[in-house]
Design a protein around this motif. Structure first.
Motif, mmCIF file in Angstrom:
data_model
loop_
_atom_site.group_PDB
_atom_site.id
_atom_site.type_symbol
_atom_site.label_atom_id
_atom_site.label_comp_id
_atom_site.label_asym_id
_atom_site.label_seq_id
_atom_site.Cartn_x
_atom_site.Cartn_y
_atom_site.Cartn_z
ATOM 1 N N LEU A 193 0.816 -1.209 0.000
ATOM 2 C CA LEU A 193 0.000 0.000 0.000
ATOM 3 C C LEU A 193 0.856 1.269 0.000
ATOM 4 C CD1 LEU A 193 -2.892 -0.955 2.432
ATOM 5 C CD2 LEU A 193 -3.141 -0.275 0.037
ATOM 6 N N ARG A 194 2.021 1.201 0.615
ATOM 7 C CA ARG A 194 2.914 2.364 0.622
ATOM 8 C C ARG A 194 3.405 2.702 -0.777
ATOM 9 N NH1 ARG A 194 6.130 -0.019 5.350
ATOM 10 N NH2 ARG A 194 4.954 0.722 7.121
ATOM 11 N N ARG A 195 3.354 1.731 -1.677
ATOM 12 C CA ARG A 195 3.934 1.896 -3.016
ATOM 13 C C ARG A 195 2.952 2.423 -4.045
ATOM 14 N NH1 ARG A 195 8.560 2.291 -0.984
ATOM 15 N NH2 ARG A 195 9.187 0.498 0.212
ATOM 16 N N ILE A 196 1.683 2.585 -3.678
ATOM 17 C CA ILE A 196 0.711 3.072 -4.665
ATOM 18 C C ILE A 196 0.384 4.536 -4.376
ATOM 19 C CG2 ILE A 196 -0.191 0.753 -5.019
ATOM 20 C CD1 ILE A 196 -2.686 1.515 -3.460
ATOM 21 N N ARG A 197 -0.242 5.190 -5.335
ATOM 22 C CA ARG A 197 -0.559 6.614 -5.214
ATOM 23 C C ARG A 197 -1.493 6.851 -4.027
ATOM 24 N NH1 ARG A 197 -2.138 8.765 -11.063
ATOM 25 N NH2 ARG A 197 -2.753 10.470 -9.713
ATOM 26 N N PRO A 198 -1.341 7.986 -3.347
ATOM 27 C CA PRO A 198 -2.143 8.260 -2.136
ATOM 28 C C PRO A 198 -3.651 8.213 -2.365
ATOM 29 C CG PRO A 198 -0.358 9.849 -2.330
ATOM 30 C CD PRO A 198 -0.351 9.029 -3.592
ATOM 31 N N GLU A 199 -4.121 8.752 -3.491
ATOM 32 C CA GLU A 199 -5.576 8.740 -3.714
ATOM 33 C C GLU A 199 -6.093 7.317 -3.963
ATOM 34 O OE1 GLU A 199 -3.635 9.943 -7.643
ATOM 35 O OE2 GLU A 199 -3.430 10.535 -5.559
ATOM 36 N N HIS A 200 -5.276 6.486 -4.590
ATOM 37 C CA HIS A 200 -5.659 5.081 -4.786
ATOM 38 C C HIS A 200 -5.619 4.332 -3.453
ATOM 39 C CE1 HIS A 200 -4.307 5.392 -9.249
ATOM 40 N NE2 HIS A 200 -5.537 5.830 -9.081
ATOM 41 N N ARG A 201 -4.586 4.601 -2.671
ATOM 42 C CA ARG A 201 -4.453 3.952 -1.361
ATOM 43 C C ARG A 201 -5.669 4.276 -0.485
ATOM 44 N NH1 ARG A 201 0.551 5.084 -0.198
ATOM 45 N NH2 ARG A 201 0.108 7.222 0.394
ATOM 46 N N GLU A 202 -6.038 5.544 -0.435
ATOM 47 C CA GLU A 202 -7.176 5.972 0.381
ATOM 48 C C GLU A 202 -8.465 5.276 -0.067
ATOM 49 O OE1 GLU A 202 -9.159 8.008 3.402
ATOM 50 O OE2 GLU A 202 -7.010 7.877 3.019
ATOM 51 N N ALA A 203 -8.675 5.199 -1.369
ATOM 52 C CA ALA A 203 -9.882 4.568 -1.898
ATOM 53 C C ALA A 203 -9.923 3.078 -1.554
ATOM 54 C CB ALA A 203 -9.969 4.765 -3.412
ATOM 55 N N VAL A 204 -8.809 2.385 -1.718
ATOM 56 C CA VAL A 204 -8.753 0.948 -1.427
ATOM 57 C C VAL A 204 -8.927 0.694 0.065
ATOM 58 C CG1 VAL A 204 -7.243 -1.082 -1.434
ATOM 59 C CG2 VAL A 204 -7.404 0.340 -3.468
ATOM 60 N N VAL A 205 -8.236 1.464 0.885
ATOM 61 C CA VAL A 205 -8.320 1.259 2.341
ATOM 62 C C VAL A 205 -9.740 1.504 2.833
ATOM 63 C CG1 VAL A 205 -7.591 2.206 4.575
ATOM 64 C CG2 VAL A 205 -5.884 1.702 2.829
ATOM 65 N N GLN A 206 -10.334 2.598 2.401
ATOM 66 C CA GLN A 206 -11.669 2.937 2.891
ATOM 67 C C GLN A 206 -12.743 1.953 2.429
ATOM 68 O OE1 GLN A 206 -12.493 5.298 5.155
ATOM 69 N NE2 GLN A 206 -10.295 5.686 5.320
ATOM 70 N N THR A 207 -12.689 1.529 1.174
ATOM 71 C CA THR A 207 -13.760 0.668 0.651
ATOM 72 C C THR A 207 -13.507 -0.814 0.886
ATOM 73 O OG1 THR A 207 -12.755 0.644 -1.550
ATOM 74 C CG2 THR A 207 -14.437 2.325 -1.120
ATOM 75 N N HIS A 208 -12.276 -1.276 0.674
ATOM 76 C CA HIS A 208 -12.005 -2.709 0.788
ATOM 77 C C HIS A 208 -11.595 -3.123 2.194
ATOM 78 C CE1 HIS A 208 -12.524 -4.485 -3.186
ATOM 79 N NE2 HIS A 208 -12.279 -3.275 -3.631
ATOM 80 N N LEU A 209 -10.669 -2.407 2.779
ATOM 81 C CA LEU A 209 -10.164 -2.818 4.088
ATOM 82 C C LEU A 209 -11.096 -2.416 5.222
ATOM 83 C CD1 LEU A 209 -6.348 -2.132 3.635
ATOM 84 C CD2 LEU A 209 -7.601 -4.256 3.310
ATOM 85 N N LEU A 210 -11.704 -1.243 5.116
ATOM 86 C CA LEU A 210 -12.626 -0.803 6.163
ATOM 87 C C LEU A 210 -14.081 -1.123 5.834
ATOM 88 C CD1 LEU A 210 -10.979 2.634 7.091
ATOM 89 C CD2 LEU A 210 -10.715 0.413 8.215
ATOM 90 N N GLY A 211 -14.340 -1.511 4.589
ATOM 91 C CA GLY A 211 -15.686 -1.935 4.194
ATOM 92 C C GLY A 211 -16.725 -0.835 4.160
ATOM 93 N N ARG A 212 -16.303 0.382 3.938
ATOM 94 C CA ARG A 212 -17.247 1.492 3.896
ATOM 95 C C ARG A 212 -17.921 1.566 2.535
ATOM 96 N NH1 ARG A 212 -14.471 6.751 5.529
ATOM 97 N NH2 ARG A 212 -16.629 7.454 5.518
ATOM 98 N N PRO A 213 -19.166 2.029 2.483
ATOM 99 C CA PRO A 213 -19.875 2.158 1.205
ATOM 100 C C PRO A 213 -19.218 3.209 0.302
ATOM 101 C CG PRO A 213 -21.389 2.425 3.072
ATOM 102 C CD PRO A 213 -19.999 2.377 3.628
ATOM 103 N N HIS A 214 -19.242 2.922 -0.988
ATOM 104 C CA HIS A 214 -18.632 3.830 -1.964
ATOM 105 C C HIS A 214 -19.231 5.233 -1.889
ATOM 106 C CE1 HIS A 214 -17.073 0.080 -3.622
ATOM 107 N NE2 HIS A 214 -16.244 0.801 -4.347
ATOM 108 N N ALA A 215 -20.544 5.324 -1.775
ATOM 109 C CA ALA A 215 -21.199 6.637 -1.761
ATOM 110 C C ALA A 215 -20.744 7.463 -0.560
ATOM 111 C CB ALA A 215 -22.717 6.458 -1.727
ATOM 112 N N GLU A 216 -20.607 6.826 0.581
ATOM 113 C CA GLU A 216 -20.179 7.524 1.794
ATOM 114 C C GLU A 216 -18.740 8.042 1.659
ATOM 115 O OE1 GLU A 216 -19.038 5.917 6.152
ATOM 116 O OE2 GLU A 216 -21.101 5.474 5.523
ATOM 117 N N VAL A 217 -17.863 7.196 1.139
ATOM 118 C CA VAL A 217 -16.459 7.579 0.977
ATOM 119 C C VAL A 217 -16.330 8.682 -0.075
ATOM 120 C CG1 VAL A 217 -14.154 6.775 0.316
ATOM 121 C CG2 VAL A 217 -15.619 5.314 1.718
#
Length: 165
Positions: free
Chosen positions: A108-132
């Motif tokens: 995760l440290r190796r990918i772009r910050p905006e991609h990292r944030e999107a992946v962490v919030q939706t996949h790792l934390l399981g938050r809904p796309h609309a909310e994020v």
């Protein structure tokens, strides 16, 4: 290679013994780890992952390969006088989770910050796309695109680190 073995060999051996519960097999696995590392030394990139993370990724794959090898051909254990059961458990869940966490964190440290944030919030934390998307102030389609490209970059980073599926 000697410096890498001196620095990480004992820790890799302890990991292999915990996973396989067999000292002889653990020694073979550690030898295999350093053989694979030597053969693929050109693929090691310290800007992608530390040597320790790279070696542990190789060790994880070598342990899984050993467990699978014994599971497919359990009769080989009886030829060498060893117990007929596999050398150990597939992988302790807690230890595997910690190792996987290290690998994912490094990738995760190796990918772009905006991609990292999107992946962490939706996949790792399981938050809904609309909310994020609302929280980040971007359209849902943009967030979905960031997740898609973030996962693609994450897979590439893990491949570069030597992590096999």
């Amino acid at each position: 290679m000697r410096a890498a073995y001196d620095a990480h060999g004992p820790e890799l051996y302890r990991y292999a013994v915990r996973q396989l519960r067999d000292e002889g097999t653990a020694q073979e696995v550690v030898q295999e780890v350093f053989l694979r590392a030597w053969r693929r030394a050109g693929s090691f990139d310290p800007s992608v992952a530390s040597l320790r993370v790279w070696l542990f990724a190789i060790a994880r794959n070598a342990v899984v390969d050993e467990v699978r090898r014994v599971a497919v051909r359990p009769w080989r254990r009886t030829l060498t006088g060893e117990p007929p059961e596999p050398p150990g458990r597939a992988v302790d869940a807690t230890e595997q989770a910690v190792l996987d966490g290290w690998l994912v964190e490094e990738a995760l440290r190796r990918i772009r910050p905006e991609h990292r944030e999107a992946v962490v919030q939706t996949h790792l934390l399981g938050r809904p796309h609309a909310e994020v998307a609302a929280e980040l102030g971007v359209p849902v389609g943009t967030l979905r695109s960031r997740v898609f490209y973030g996962l693609k970059a994450l897979r590439l980073a893990m491949d570069e680190m030597g992590v096999e599926p």
